[in-house]
Design an enzyme around this catalytic site. Structure first.
Site, short mmCIF file in Angstrom:
data_model
loop_
_atom_site.label_atom_id
_atom_site.label_comp_id
_atom_site.label_asym_id
_atom_site.label_seq_id
_atom_site.Cartn_x
_atom_site.Cartn_y
_atom_site.Cartn_z
N ASP A 78 -39.90 -59.40 -31.13
CA ASP A 78 -38.89 -59.89 -32.08
C ASP A 78 -39.18 -61.31 -32.56
O ASP A 78 -38.54 -61.78 -33.50
CB ASP A 78 -37.48 -59.82 -31.47
CG ASP A 78 -37.08 -58.39 -31.15
OD1 ASP A 78 -37.69 -57.46 -31.70
OD2 ASP A 78 -36.15 -58.20 -30.34
N ARG A 130 -39.35 -45.06 -33.99
CA ARG A 130 -38.18 -45.29 -33.14
C ARG A 130 -37.55 -44.02 -32.57
O ARG A 130 -36.35 -43.74 -32.77
CB ARG A 130 -37.13 -46.13 -33.89
CG ARG A 130 -37.71 -47.38 -34.50
CD ARG A 130 -36.69 -48.38 -34.93
NE ARG A 130 -36.19 -49.18 -33.83
CZ ARG A 130 -35.34 -50.19 -33.96
NH1 ARG A 130 -34.89 -50.51 -35.14
NH2 ARG A 130 -34.92 -50.86 -32.92
N CYS A 139 -33.45 -51.01 -38.28
CA CYS A 139 -34.58 -51.51 -39.07
C CYS A 139 -35.73 -50.50 -39.06
O CYS A 139 -36.00 -49.87 -38.04
CB CYS A 139 -35.11 -52.82 -38.46
SG CYS A 139 -34.06 -54.25 -38.77
N ARG A 142 -27.48 -59.37 -40.14
CA ARG A 142 -27.21 -58.44 -39.03
C ARG A 142 -27.45 -59.11 -37.68
O ARG A 142 -26.90 -58.68 -36.66
CB ARG A 142 -28.14 -57.23 -39.13
CG ARG A 142 -27.76 -56.25 -40.20
CD ARG A 142 -28.65 -55.03 -40.14
NE ARG A 142 -28.98 -54.73 -38.76
CZ ARG A 142 -30.09 -54.15 -38.36
NH1 ARG A 142 -30.99 -53.79 -39.22
NH2 ARG A 142 -30.28 -53.92 -37.08
N LYS A 175 -27.53 -61.00 -29.53
CA LYS A 175 -27.25 -59.76 -30.27
C LYS A 175 -27.57 -58.54 -29.40
O LYS A 175 -26.75 -57.63 -29.27
CB LYS A 175 -28.11 -59.70 -31.55
CG LYS A 175 -28.15 -58.33 -32.20
CD LYS A 175 -28.98 -58.31 -33.46
CE LYS A 175 -30.41 -57.87 -33.31
NZ LYS A 175 -30.65 -56.44 -33.09
N ASN A 176 -28.77 -58.53 -28.81
CA ASN A 176 -29.20 -57.30 -28.14
C ASN A 176 -28.50 -57.05 -26.80
O ASN A 176 -28.60 -55.95 -26.26
CB ASN A 176 -30.73 -57.26 -28.02
CG ASN A 176 -31.38 -57.03 -29.38
OD1 ASN A 176 -30.71 -56.61 -30.33
ND2 ASN A 176 -32.66 -57.31 -29.49
N1 EPU Z 1 -39.79 -45.56 -27.45
C1 EPU Z 1 -40.11 -44.22 -27.36
N2 EPU Z 1 -39.13 -43.36 -26.96
C2 EPU Z 1 -37.87 -43.77 -26.67
C3 EPU Z 1 -37.56 -45.14 -26.76
C4 EPU Z 1 -38.54 -46.02 -27.15
O1 EPU Z 1 -41.23 -43.84 -27.64
O2 EPU Z 1 -37.05 -42.92 -26.32
C5 EPU Z 1 -40.83 -46.53 -27.87
C6 EPU Z 1 -40.48 -47.20 -29.19
O3 EPU Z 1 -40.87 -46.40 -30.30
C7 EPU Z 1 -41.22 -48.51 -29.08
C8 EPU Z 1 -41.18 -48.82 -27.59
O4 EPU Z 1 -40.87 -47.60 -26.94
O5 EPU Z 1 -42.55 -48.34 -29.49
C9 EPU Z 1 -40.16 -49.85 -27.17
O6 EPU Z 1 -38.88 -49.48 -27.65
P1 EPU Z 1 -37.52 -49.93 -26.93
O7 EPU Z 1 -36.76 -48.69 -26.61
O8 EPU Z 1 -37.80 -50.89 -25.86
O9 EPU Z 1 -36.78 -50.66 -28.14
P2 EPU Z 1 -35.26 -50.53 -28.54
O10 EPU Z 1 -34.41 -50.46 -27.35
O11 EPU Z 1 -35.11 -49.52 -29.61
C10 EPU Z 1 -34.80 -53.10 -28.41
C11 EPU Z 1 -34.28 -54.13 -29.37
C12 EPU Z 1 -35.35 -54.44 -30.40
C13 EPU Z 1 -36.62 -54.91 -29.70
C14 EPU Z 1 -37.07 -53.87 -28.67
C15 EPU Z 1 -38.26 -54.33 -27.85
C16 EPU Z 1 -31.94 -53.64 -29.40
C17 EPU Z 1 -30.77 -53.13 -30.14
N3 EPU Z 1 -33.10 -53.61 -30.02
O12 EPU Z 1 -35.07 -51.96 -29.21
O13 EPU Z 1 -34.83 -55.50 -31.18
O14 EPU Z 1 -37.65 -55.09 -30.64
O15 EPU Z 1 -35.98 -53.57 -27.77
O16 EPU Z 1 -37.96 -55.52 -27.19
O17 EPU Z 1 -31.81 -54.11 -28.27
C18 EPU Z 1 -34.53 -56.78 -33.11
O18 EPU Z 1 -33.63 -57.40 -32.50
O19 EPU Z 1 -35.00 -57.16 -34.20
C19 EPU Z 1 -35.07 -55.55 -32.52
C20 EPU Z 1 -35.73 -54.64 -33.22
#
Ligand code: EPU
Length: 417
Positions: A304, A121, A116, A396, A22-23
């Site tokens: 995750d 976020r 979610c 999802r 998915k990701n």
């Molecule tokens: N963060 C910030 N600022 C930013 C971006 C992130 O402070 O601009 C913080 C977030 O709040 C969090 C941490 O950095 O505390 C990590 O966030 P990251 O950006 O790595 O997460 P993401 O890209 O929003 C993806 C996956 C998530 C998974 C995380 C961590 C996707 C679409 N989502 O999220 O997947 O938990 O990386 O591995 O790729 C899931 O599949 O259930 C899911 C939530």
């Protein structure tokens, strides 16, 4: 509203084939916008998150064809329209259209992304990256307007190794003038998969999978054929289910190296697992040792899988501790698990689990995707019939979860309530 109805207590047997990640897919579909020709992406899971992204591509005027596990995207006729609240709120990953449209048109307007509710976020690091490349960002009535006369390569240090920011900056930088270096980049396998896709289209990206990614801008990206990697989180979820209630379950079509943090914990707990070149074989065992986990960026224990893994810990003898360091709101499954008979206390970022407890059926709510997956794990080992409301969250991210579990002997169906 959809719910999952699960009659627990069945022993499972057989093979579960893992779908594409998915990701990765949720980044690859928007990334297709950067190509001047049509791209074929195969092994794309049929889940509502990928459907929602195809809808955004449709809205922008791309020609999108779905053929079983493949998606063929021709973005030649894309018009750079404002992405509305209705489209972007459906999922978090809609934010990848920011990087992709900025990279192609130097301008993007879109509403705040959804997803979610597992934490605040923010996307400040994505925006900081776009600014470093020369874009100006304006926030107006719940919309971001990101605009650049020209995108120029830059050195970008990420305060947090964010998956989303790393990918979004790659998308924006791939056609920028000059060299971009992303330092403290995230190293998740999905990032490597997206970089490979862009390179297949003609991009020049090196270092993906390490903490320093180097992108040399190119003028043009062409069509290509690309395969999505297997979903390590789906694989991990089914491996946990196999450890909970499998007699003999093969988890097939996986990359075991992507799941070493999980299999190392399985070994600590004495889970009966054989690790093959592209499969796990998990056999029945009923006496697990307790252990502790701390979620970390890759290659650490994935956040995750934290929620499903907590269910396995309820079946281990003694005290286990789960520490969540990525998301501040990822313990919402705990109240539901306690309703089902678990003994778990949350203390700040830690959950303390006392096992082994037998679980019983209940009416529970999936508050987010992986909380829902955890409840599926719990329902499968509970006496009686569990109803998991808000099953939309689960659909999802897990392709054909009902079919896959039914094929190995589970009693599970989707109902409308
Ligand atoms: N963060 C910030 N600022 C930013 C971006 C992130 O402070 O601009 C913080 C977030 O709040 C969090 C941490 O950095 O505390 C990590 O966030 P990251 O950006 O790595 O997460 P993401 O890209 O929003 C993806 C996956 C998530 C998974 C995380 C961590 C996707 C679409 N989502 O999220 O997947 O938990 O990386 O591995 O790729 C899931 O599949 O259930 C899911 C939530």
């Amino acid at each position: 509203m959809k719910a999952l109805k699960i009659q627990g207590g069945k022993k499972l047997n057989g093979t579960i084939r893992i779908s594409g990640a998915k990701n990765s897919s949720v980044a690859l579909i928007p990334a297709a916008i950067l190509s001047d020709d049509s791209v074929v992406i195969c092994n794309v899971p049929e889940i509502t998150d990928t459907d929602a992204l195809s809808d955004i591509l449709d809205y922008l005027g791309a020609d999108v064809k779905r053929a079983s596990e493949s998606i063929i995207i021709d973005s030649k006729s894309v018009i750079n329209k404002k992405i509305t609240v209705e489209l972007s709120k459906k999922l978090r990953a809609s934010y990848y259209f920011m990087g992709a449209l900025l990279g192609r048109f130097k301008h993007v307007e879109m509403s705040f992304p959804g997803g979610c509710s597992i934490g605040s976020r923010p996307i400040n690091l994505h925006l900081k990256g776009f600014e470093a490349l020369g874009a100006k960002i304006t926030e107006k009535d719940d919309y971001y307007i990101v605009d650049a006369e020209e995108l120029r390569g830059a050195n970008i240090y990420l305060d947090i190794a964010s998956v989303g920011a790393t990918i979004n900056i790659m998308l924006a930088a791939v056609k920028a003038k000059g060299i971009t270096i992303i330092d403290n980049a995230a190293k998740e396998p999905e990032i490597v998969n997206v970089a490979t896709f862009l390179n297949n289209m003609g991009a020049k990206i090196s270092g993906a999978g390490t903490s320093e990614i180097r992108i040399t801008g190119v003028n043009k990206l062409s069509g290509c054929f690309h395969e999505v990697i297997p979903d390590r989180i789906e694989a991990g979820t089914y491996a946990i289910i196999a450890a909970l209630c499998g007699q003999k379950i093969k988890i097939d079509n996986i990359i075991p190296e992507h799941l070493e943090a999980l299999t190392s914990k399985f070994k600590d707990m004495s889970v009966n697992i054989e690790i093959g070149s592209d499969y796990f074989l998990i056999s029945e065992k009923d006496n697990y040792k307790s252990t502790n986990i701390k979620t970390l960026v890759f290659p650490g224990f994935p956040t995750d899988l934290q929620q499903p893994f907590t269910v396995l810990l309820t079946q281990a003898n003694g005290k286990s501790i789960v520490e969540e360091t990525i998301w501040e709101n990822r313990f919402m499954h705990i109240d539901e698990l306690n309703k089902m008979g678990a003994n778990i206390k949350v203390n700040g970022t830690k959950a303390i689990i006392i096992g082994k407890t037998s679980l019983h059926s209940e009416e529970v709510i999936a508050t987010d995707l992986r909380a829902g997956a955890a409840l599926v794990c719990a329902a499968l080992i509970s006496q009686g019939t569990t109803i998991i409301k808000n099953a939309e969250h689960i659909l999802r991210g897990y392709e054909d979860i009902v079919g896959k579990l039914t094929d190995v002997g589970a009693k599970i169906e989707i109902i409308e309530i």
